[in-house]
Design a protein around this motif. Structure first.
Motif, PDB file in Angstrom:
ATOM      1  N   GLU A 155       0.815  -1.232   0.000  1.00 13.57           N
ATOM      2  CA  GLU A 155       0.000   0.000   0.000  1.00 13.57           C
ATOM      3  C   GLU A 155       0.844   1.275   0.000  1.00 13.57           C
ATOM      4  OE1 GLU A 155      -0.621  -1.663   4.319  1.00 13.57           O
ATOM      5  OE2 GLU A 155      -0.168  -2.453   2.314  1.00 13.57           O
ATOM      6  N   TYR A 156       2.143   1.129   0.260  1.00 12.63           N
ATOM      7  CA  TYR A 156       3.008   2.308   0.257  1.00 12.63           C
ATOM      8  C   TYR A 156       3.831   2.416  -1.028  1.00 12.63           C
ATOM      9  CZ  TYR A 156       1.909   1.988   5.240  1.00 12.63           C
ATOM     10  OH  TYR A 156       1.248   1.895   6.425  1.00 12.63           O
ATOM     11  N   LYS A 157       3.503   1.631  -2.029  1.00 12.12           N
ATOM     12  CA  LYS A 157       4.278   1.631  -3.273  1.00 12.12           C
ATOM     13  C   LYS A 157       4.347   3.029  -3.882  1.00 12.12           C
ATOM     14  CE  LYS A 157       4.838  -0.796  -7.672  1.00 12.12           C
ATOM     15  NZ  LYS A 157       4.322  -1.872  -8.556  1.00 12.12           N
ATOM     16  N   GLY A 158       5.566   3.455  -4.176  1.00 13.00           N
ATOM     17  CA  GLY A 158       5.787   4.773  -4.759  1.00 13.00           C
ATOM     18  C   GLY A 158       5.736   5.913  -3.774  1.00 13.00           C
ATOM     19  N   ARG A 159       5.595   5.592  -2.475  1.00  9.51           N
ATOM     20  CA  ARG A 159       5.412   6.650  -1.474  1.00  9.51           C
ATOM     21  C   ARG A 159       6.383   6.506  -0.303  1.00  9.51           C
ATOM     22  NH1 ARG A 159      -0.868   6.827  -0.116  1.00  9.51           N
ATOM     23  NH2 ARG A 159      -0.536   9.075   0.029  1.00  9.51           N
ATOM     24  N   VAL A 160       7.466   5.749  -0.521  1.00 12.69           N
ATOM     25  CA  VAL A 160       8.436   5.469   0.533  1.00 12.69           C
ATOM     26  C   VAL A 160       9.687   6.336   0.350  1.00 12.69           C
ATOM     27  CG1 VAL A 160       9.968   3.707   1.527  1.00 12.69           C
ATOM     28  CG2 VAL A 160       7.623   3.105   0.855  1.00 12.69           C
ATOM     29  N   MET A 161      10.220   6.812   1.460  1.00 17.03           N
ATOM     30  CA  MET A 161      11.457   7.591   1.460  1.00 17.03           C
ATOM     31  C   MET A 161      12.536   6.819   2.225  1.00 17.03           C
ATOM     32  SD  MET A 161      12.091  11.354   3.213  1.00 17.03           S
ATOM     33  CE  MET A 161      11.548  10.811   4.858  1.00 17.03           C
ATOM     34  N   LEU A 162      13.768   6.884   1.729  1.00 19.35           N
ATOM     35  CA  LEU A 162      14.932   6.388   2.457  1.00 19.35           C
ATOM     36  C   LEU A 162      15.934   7.522   2.606  1.00 19.35           C
ATOM     37  CD1 LEU A 162      15.589   2.900   0.798  1.00 19.35           C
ATOM     38  CD2 LEU A 162      14.539   3.342   3.027  1.00 19.35           C
ATOM     39  N   THR A 163      16.757   7.464   3.625  1.00 17.90           N
ATOM     40  CA  THR A 163      17.835   8.439   3.734  1.00 17.90           C
ATOM     41  C   THR A 163      18.873   8.154   2.647  1.00 17.90           C
ATOM     42  OG1 THR A 163      19.188   7.115   5.254  1.00 17.90           O
ATOM     43  CG2 THR A 163      17.518   8.542   6.235  1.00 17.90           C
ATOM     44  N   ASN A 164      19.647   9.142   2.317  1.00 14.51           N
ATOM     45  CA  ASN A 164      20.705   8.964   1.319  1.00 14.51           C
ATOM     46  C   ASN A 164      22.009   8.617   2.035  1.00 14.51           C
ATOM     47  OD1 ASN A 164      21.807   8.921  -1.283  1.00 14.51           O
ATOM     48  ND2 ASN A 164      22.516  11.027  -1.092  1.00 14.51           N
ATOM     49  N   ASP A 165      21.935   7.587   2.864  1.00 10.06           N
ATOM     50  CA  ASP A 165      23.071   7.196   3.685  1.00 10.06           C
ATOM     51  C   ASP A 165      23.255   5.688   3.586  1.00 10.06           C
ATOM     52  OD1 ASP A 165      24.350   6.189   6.307  1.00 10.06           O
ATOM     53  OD2 ASP A 165      24.688   8.356   6.442  1.00 10.06           O
ATOM     54  N   MET A 166      24.365   5.288   3.036  1.00 10.34           N
ATOM     55  CA  MET A 166      24.632   3.878   2.756  1.00 10.34           C
ATOM     56  C   MET A 166      24.491   2.994   3.991  1.00 10.34           C
ATOM     57  SD  MET A 166      28.198   2.333   1.262  1.00 10.34           S
ATOM     58  CE  MET A 166      29.124   2.808   2.743  1.00 10.34           C
ATOM     59  N   ARG A 167      25.177   3.346   5.061  1.00  7.42           N
ATOM     60  CA  ARG A 167      25.162   2.493   6.251  1.00  7.42           C
ATOM     61  C   ARG A 167      23.770   2.434   6.884  1.00  7.42           C
ATOM     62  NH1 ARG A 167      29.491   1.422   9.406  1.00  7.42           N
ATOM     63  NH2 ARG A 167      27.947   0.140  10.478  1.00  7.42           N
ATOM     64  N   GLU A 168      23.044   3.540   6.867  1.00  5.63           N
ATOM     65  CA  GLU A 168      21.704   3.533   7.448  1.00  5.63           C
ATOM     66  C   GLU A 168      20.746   2.677   6.636  1.00  5.63           C
ATOM     67  OE1 GLU A 168      21.684   7.911   9.607  1.00  5.63           O
ATOM     68  OE2 GLU A 168      20.589   7.609   7.739  1.00  5.63           O
ATOM     69  N   VAL A 169      20.795   2.829   5.327  1.00  2.00           N
ATOM     70  CA  VAL A 169      19.882   2.071   4.466  1.00  2.00           C
ATOM     71  C   VAL A 169      20.161   0.571   4.596  1.00  2.00           C
ATOM     72  CG1 VAL A 169      19.255   1.621   2.069  1.00  2.00           C
ATOM     73  CG2 VAL A 169      19.490   3.975   2.876  1.00  2.00           C
ATOM     74  N   PHE A 170      21.422   0.189   4.530  1.00  2.00           N
ATOM     75  CA  PHE A 170      21.741  -1.226   4.706  1.00  2.00           C
ATOM     76  C   PHE A 170      21.478  -1.667   6.144  1.00  2.00           C
ATOM     77  CE2 PHE A 170      23.615  -0.962   0.561  1.00  2.00           C
ATOM     78  CZ  PHE A 170      23.566  -2.266   0.082  1.00  2.00           C
ATOM     79  N   GLY A 171      21.674  -0.757   7.092  1.00  2.00           N
ATOM     80  CA  GLY A 171      21.425  -1.098   8.490  1.00  2.00           C
ATOM     81  C   GLY A 171      19.985  -1.481   8.747  1.00  2.00           C
ATOM     82  N   LEU A 172      19.048  -0.719   8.174  1.00  2.00           N
ATOM     83  CA  LEU A 172      17.642  -1.050   8.415  1.00  2.00           C
ATOM     84  C   LEU A 172      17.267  -2.373   7.752  1.00  2.00           C
ATOM     85  CD1 LEU A 172      15.358  -0.449   5.929  1.00  2.00           C
ATOM     86  CD2 LEU A 172      16.158   1.873   6.333  1.00  2.00           C
ATOM     87  N   ALA A 173      17.827  -2.646   6.567  1.00  2.00           N
ATOM     88  CA  ALA A 173      17.539  -3.918   5.900  1.00  2.00           C
ATOM     89  C   ALA A 173      18.160  -5.080   6.666  1.00  2.00           C
ATOM     90  CB  ALA A 173      18.071  -3.894   4.473  1.00  2.00           C
ATOM     91  N   LEU A 174      19.357  -4.885   7.185  1.00  2.00           N
ATOM     92  CA  LEU A 174      19.993  -5.924   7.998  1.00  2.00           C
ATOM     93  C   LEU A 174      19.172  -6.197   9.254  1.00  2.00           C
ATOM     94  CD1 LEU A 174      23.686  -4.741   7.573  1.00  2.00           C
ATOM     95  CD2 LEU A 174      22.856  -7.024   6.951  1.00  2.00           C
ATOM     96  N   HIS A 175      18.639  -5.152   9.865  1.00  2.00           N
ATOM     97  CA  HIS A 175      17.796  -5.335  11.047  1.00  2.00           C
ATOM     98  C   HIS A 175      16.530  -6.121  10.707  1.00  2.00           C
ATOM     99  CE1 HIS A 175      19.479  -1.836  13.717  1.00  2.00           C
ATOM    100  NE2 HIS A 175      20.387  -2.740  13.401  1.00  2.00           N
ATOM    101  N   VAL A 176      15.922  -5.808   9.566  1.00  2.00           N
ATOM    102  CA  VAL A 176      14.720  -6.539   9.142  1.00  2.00           C
ATOM    103  C   VAL A 176      15.023  -8.028   8.990  1.00  2.00           C
ATOM    104  CG1 VAL A 176      13.100  -6.865   7.227  1.00  2.00           C
ATOM    105  CG2 VAL A 176      13.597  -4.558   8.049  1.00  2.00           C
ATOM    106  N   LEU A 177      16.222  -8.340   8.514  1.00  2.00           N
ATOM    107  CA  LEU A 177      16.622  -9.739   8.306  1.00  2.00           C
ATOM    108  C   LEU A 177      17.136 -10.406   9.581  1.00  2.00           C
ATOM    109  CD1 LEU A 177      18.458  -9.287   4.890  1.00  2.00           C
ATOM    110  CD2 LEU A 177      16.233 -10.376   5.260  1.00  2.00           C
TER     111      LEU A 177
END
Length: 345
Positions: A155-177
């Motif tokens: 339901e959030y397709k096309g409406r999601v924001m991520l920070t422009n920070d490599m470690r943060e973006v990978f960090g949140l995905a690593l946490h999800v996993l």
């Protein structure tokens, strides 16, 4: 006659000294929207030093520029913890002169003498904060957002924001996993990359300098955001909510450091010590919404800020999260997958 000449010489010397101070400049390189203009104005008025203030939107951009200039061109920078570690090891930072920093006594000992800079030889904490989830409750049901994993909901397709920070973006995905955000294992980083690839169709943008505006405008309705950006956005619109995810937020410390080739290290020390004043640290936190490491300043914060969990999460939230650390040579793995993610390969 001799007295008149002496008077003229002394007067001329004082005039030259005054002109030199009036012409003194301090080149500061900091994150966007990370220091109130009033703080800079007060420092300039008190010292006569002109602050030349420029900004960056990612640690990688700051590091690349300082390395390109071989530590020259700037007098004061604000790297995050893992970049303090990287830059000191590469000889890009100048040791601090603690005798010029009496304001050190105000800092919280729990944020000092960390592994990324033992004994704080090269850096001092400026602010600390978190990266969690921002939600526009006026446009979506914020009560249904409890985890980083919710960013992948259709339901959030096309409406999601991520920070422009490599470690943060990978960090949140690593946490999800279920992995550490400081993982050095390529298999785990690769798995995070694949997870993030699945999110790309939902992504509106990687936001750096304008996170709060992206949510306020409704361009994105949910996404990863820095707590200070969420704090400032909520000041404008209470519908902006900051949610600590059940997987644990990403926590970080940004520090003050002097590049090895700084032309005005004395001025940099004066500015650092100015920021260490409790009343100045208080001004910074109350305006931009990031937590101060200055224990004296915290005692004077307004109750609205000191008790605001967006700024100061409770101990359980901090314990459930994870502070960023240096990942050594594994940073090259992150960079490789980050480039692939950003270029769609």
């Amino acid at each position: 006659m001799k007295k008149s000449i002496l008077t003229l010489v002394v007067g001329f010397s004082l005039l030259l000294a005054g002109l030199a101070q009036a012409n003194e400049r301090l080149f500061v390189y900091n994150w966007s929207e990370y220091m109130p203009e009033a703080v800079i104005a007060l420092f300039e008025k008190e010292t006569g030093i002109k602050v030349v203030y420029t900004t960056y939107d990612a640690n990688e951009a700051m590091y690349a520029r300082i390395r390109l200039l071989d530590g020259k061109g700037y007098d004061l920078i604000f790297p995050s913890t893992y970049y303090v570690d990287k830059m000191r090891k590469e000889g890009l930072l100048m040791p601090l002169n603690k005798e010029l920093l009496p304001g050190l006594v105000h800092l919280d000992p729990s944020l000092l003498n960390k592994s990324y800079d033992p004994e704080n030889r090269y850096s001092l904490p400026y602010l600390w904060g978190s990266t969690a989830i921002g939600v526009h409750a006026g446009l979506v049901d914020a009560s249904k957002v409890t985890a980083f994993a919710d960013l992948w909901k259709p339901e959030y397709k096309g409406r999601v924001m991520l920070t422009n920070d490599m470690r943060e973006v990978f960090g949140l995905a690593l946490h999800v996993l279920g992995y550490s955000g400081n993982s050095v294992k390529e298999a785990e980083i690769a798995a995070a990359y694949e997870k993030l690839r699945d999110l790309m169709p939902s992504l509106r943008l990687f936001a750096a300098e304008n996170q709060k505006q992206v949510l306020l405008s409704g361009e994105a309705v949910i996404g990863a955001i820095w707590n200070g950006e969420a704090y400032m956005a909520a000041e404008e619109n209470p519908d902006i909510r900051y949610v600590y995810p059940k997987e644990g937020a990403v926590f970080w410390v940004d520090s003050m450091a002097i590049p090895k080739g700084a032309a005005n290290p004395e001025g940099a020390h004066r500015f650092i010590n100015f920021i260490l004043r409790p009343e100045i640290a208080k001004m910074i936190t109350e305006e931009i919404g990031y937590a101060t490491p200055n224990k004296a300043a915290k005692a004077f914060l307004s109750p609205e800020v000191a008790s605001n969990p967006t700024v100061y999460p409770d101990a359980e939230l901090v314990h459930n999260g994870e502070f960023q650390n240096d990942v050594g040579d594994a940073i090259l793995i992150y960079q490789r997958y980050w480039e692939r993610l950003k270029t769609g390969r």
